[in-house]
Design an enzyme around this catalytic site. Structure first.
Site, mmCIF file in Angstrom:
data_model
loop_
_atom_site.group_PDB
_atom_site.id
_atom_site.type_symbol
_atom_site.label_atom_id
_atom_site.label_comp_id
_atom_site.label_asym_id
_atom_site.label_seq_id
_atom_site.Cartn_x
_atom_site.Cartn_y
_atom_site.Cartn_z
ATOM 1 N N LYS A 35 3.830 5.007 -97.837
ATOM 2 C CA LYS A 35 3.229 5.167 -96.622
ATOM 3 C C LYS A 35 2.098 4.775 -97.774
ATOM 4 O O LYS A 35 1.374 6.259 -97.988
ATOM 5 C CB LYS A 35 2.889 5.591 -95.544
ATOM 6 N N GLY A 88 -3.460 15.119 -86.929
ATOM 7 C CA GLY A 88 -3.558 16.845 -88.034
ATOM 8 C C GLY A 88 -1.768 16.675 -88.328
ATOM 9 O O GLY A 88 -1.719 18.044 -88.427
ATOM 10 N N LYS A 105 7.521 10.841 -85.583
ATOM 11 C CA LYS A 105 6.230 11.040 -85.707
ATOM 12 C C LYS A 105 6.905 12.318 -86.904
ATOM 13 O O LYS A 105 8.303 12.415 -87.966
ATOM 14 C CB LYS A 105 6.163 12.305 -84.710
ATOM 15 N N CYS A 107 -2.462 10.156 -94.926
ATOM 16 C CA CYS A 107 -3.219 10.978 -93.361
ATOM 17 C C CYS A 107 -4.517 11.481 -93.729
ATOM 18 O O CYS A 107 -4.850 12.182 -94.215
ATOM 19 C CB CYS A 107 -2.580 12.612 -93.121
ATOM 20 N N GLY A 164 -3.398 -3.038 -86.863
ATOM 21 C CA GLY A 164 -4.292 -3.819 -85.542
ATOM 22 C C GLY A 164 -3.147 -4.460 -84.574
ATOM 23 O O GLY A 164 -3.862 -5.445 -83.771
ATOM 24 N N ASN A 199 4.729 9.827 -96.141
ATOM 25 C CA ASN A 199 3.169 9.644 -95.981
ATOM 26 C C ASN A 199 2.375 10.141 -96.877
ATOM 27 O O ASN A 199 2.234 11.809 -97.011
ATOM 28 C CB ASN A 199 3.771 10.143 -94.456
ATOM 29 N N ILE A 202 -1.118 -1.016 -93.951
ATOM 30 C CA ILE A 202 -2.059 0.399 -94.279
ATOM 31 C C ILE A 202 -2.593 1.836 -93.104
ATOM 32 O O ILE A 202 -1.988 1.013 -92.063
ATOM 33 C CB ILE A 202 -3.668 -0.198 -94.689
ATOM 34 N N ASN A 203 -2.590 2.378 -93.867
ATOM 35 C CA ASN A 203 -2.761 3.906 -93.138
ATOM 36 C C ASN A 203 -4.242 3.739 -92.791
ATOM 37 O O ASN A 203 -4.513 1.961 -92.285
ATOM 38 C CB ASN A 203 -2.617 5.014 -93.230
#
Length: 314
Positions: A175, A82, A55, A140, A254, A137, A201-202
Site C-alpha cells: 500500500k 493511529g 484493519k 499511514c 474517493g 502498509n 492511494i492511501n
C-alpha cells in the site's frame, strides 16, 4: 488455497491479482473501514464482492491516537486513528475464526514500527488458514516515525519487501502513499523486490481547524484526508503507476459509486478498494460489484480485461 476458485470462472468480473489471489469481483473493501468484517457482514452480503482488507495488525495491541481523531471535511474526512488494533494474538484467537467463514477473499493489512514487526506478523499468520494475502502498509500518514518512513523511501521499500517476500507464498500487496515526490519510483521498488501488486492511494496529509476556537479539529493536528475530495489525485497516481509497473494496480481514493469505479478501472486499476463510503453506505461494495457485473455482462461491451487501462490520451 483461495476460497473462491470454484466459482469465479463463470463471472464477467473475475479478476486475478497473481500468486493464487483470484477475485470474483474487482471490488475490495479497504483496510480501516471494515474493521475485521464481522459487523459489516450483518449489513451486507460480503460474498458478492471480491474481498475485504482487514484493519491493520501489528505485533502488539495499539490504542491509537487520543480523541478527537476523526473530523468531517467538505467531500471527505480527516482521520488520525493511529493504527489502533487488537494486536496479533487477539487477531488470531478472536478474529480469524470469523474470517475463515467468509466466502470472499481475506487480505490482512499489516503495519509495524520495524521490518521485524512486519516479519513477526507474517510468520505467525502463515500458520493460519483462511488468509488469501497480505497488504503491507507502508503509508499511514498519522503515525509519526513508523510505517510512513519506509513508504517514502525507494531503498527502504525495497529493503522491507525483499525481506518479507521469502516468508510467504501468499500474495503480497504493498500500500503506497501519495505523499511522495515520485510514487511510481516507490512502486517500481516494491515490484523489483517481489511485490505481487500495489494498492494506492492511501490518504493525503491534511488538516481541519475551527476558526472560532483557533484550534485544530484533530488532537494529532494533521491527519489523513479521504473521501471523494481526493479522487482526482488518486486517479492521477493510479495512471502514473499503471504506466510504470507490470504488476497489478489496485486503485482507491474517493470511490463513491459505479462511475467512480469505472474511472479507476479505465486508468489502470485491475481491482479497486472502497474506503470512506463504507461508513455512509455499508452496502456500497455489493452495489458497485453488482453494477460492474451487470455492465461487463452486457452484449457488445468490452471485457473487463480489455477495458482496464484503456484510457485514450491522444
Amino acid at each position: 488455497m483461495p476460497k473462491q476458485n470454484a466459482d469465479t470462472t463463470a463471472r464477467s468480473t473475475t479478476v486475478s491479482l497473481g500468486r493464487g489471489l483470484e477475485l470474483r469481483s474487482p471490488v475490495l473493501l479497504a483496510s480501516g473501514t471494515v474493521s475485521y468484517g464481522e459487523e459489516l457482514s450483518r449489513l451486507t452480503d460480503l460474498s458478492r464482492i471480491g474481498g475485504i482488507v482487514t484493519k491493520a495488525i501489528s505485533p502488539e495491541p495499539r490504542t491509537g491516537n487520543p480523541p478527537q481523531r476523526i473530523a468531517e471535511t467538505p467531500c471527505g474526512m480527516v482521520n488520525a486513528i493511529g493504527l489502533a488494533n487488537v494486536g496479533l494474538e487477539r487477531f488470531v484467537s478472536e478474529k480469524m475464526p470469523f474470517l475463515r467463514t467468509l466466502d470472499t477473499a481475506v487480505i490482512v493489512n499489516i503495519a509495524g514500527k520495524s521490518i521485524e514487526d512486519y516479519a513477526t506478523v507474517i510468520t505467525t499468520l502463515e500458520q493460519q488458514e483462511g488468509i488469501d494475502g497480505y497488504e503491507i502498509n507502508l503509508s499511514c500518514p498519522n503515525v509519526k516515525g513508523e510505517c510512513m518512513i519506509m513508504g517514502v523511501s525507494r531503498d527502504a521499500t525495497s529493503d522491507i519487501i525483499s525481506k518479507l517476500r521469502p516468508l510467504t507464498d501468499r500474495h503480497l500487496m504493498v500500500k503506497l502513499t501519495p505523499n511522495v515526490t515520485s510514487i511510481s519510483s516507490i512502486a517500481l521498488a516494491a515490484e523489483e523486490a517481489g511485490a505481487d501488486s500495489v494498492s494506492l492511494i492511501n490518504t493525503v496529509v491534511g488538516m481541519a481547524v475551527d476558526y472560532r476556537t483557533r484550534k485544530p479539529l484533530l488532537t494529532n493536528v494533521t491527519g489523513g484526508l479521504s473521501g471523494p475530495a481526493i479522487k482526482p489525485i488518486a486517479l492521477a497516481k493510479v495512471w502514473e503507476v499503471y504506466n510504470a509497473v507490470r504488476i497489478p494496480v489496485v486503485g482507491m481514493g474517493g470511490i463513491a459509486g459505479f462511475e467512480d469505479a469505472m474511472e479507476f478501472l479505465l486508468t489502470g486499476s485491475r481491482a479497486i478498494q472502497i474506503g470512506t463510503m463504507n461508513f455512509i453506505y455499508p452496502d456500497i461494495g455489493r452495489t458497485i460489484a453488482d453494477r460492474l457485473e451487470e455492465h461487463f455482462s452486457s452484449p457488445g461491451i468490452p471485457s473487463l480485461e480489455n477495458y482496464t487501462g484503456s484510457l485514450i490520451t491522444a
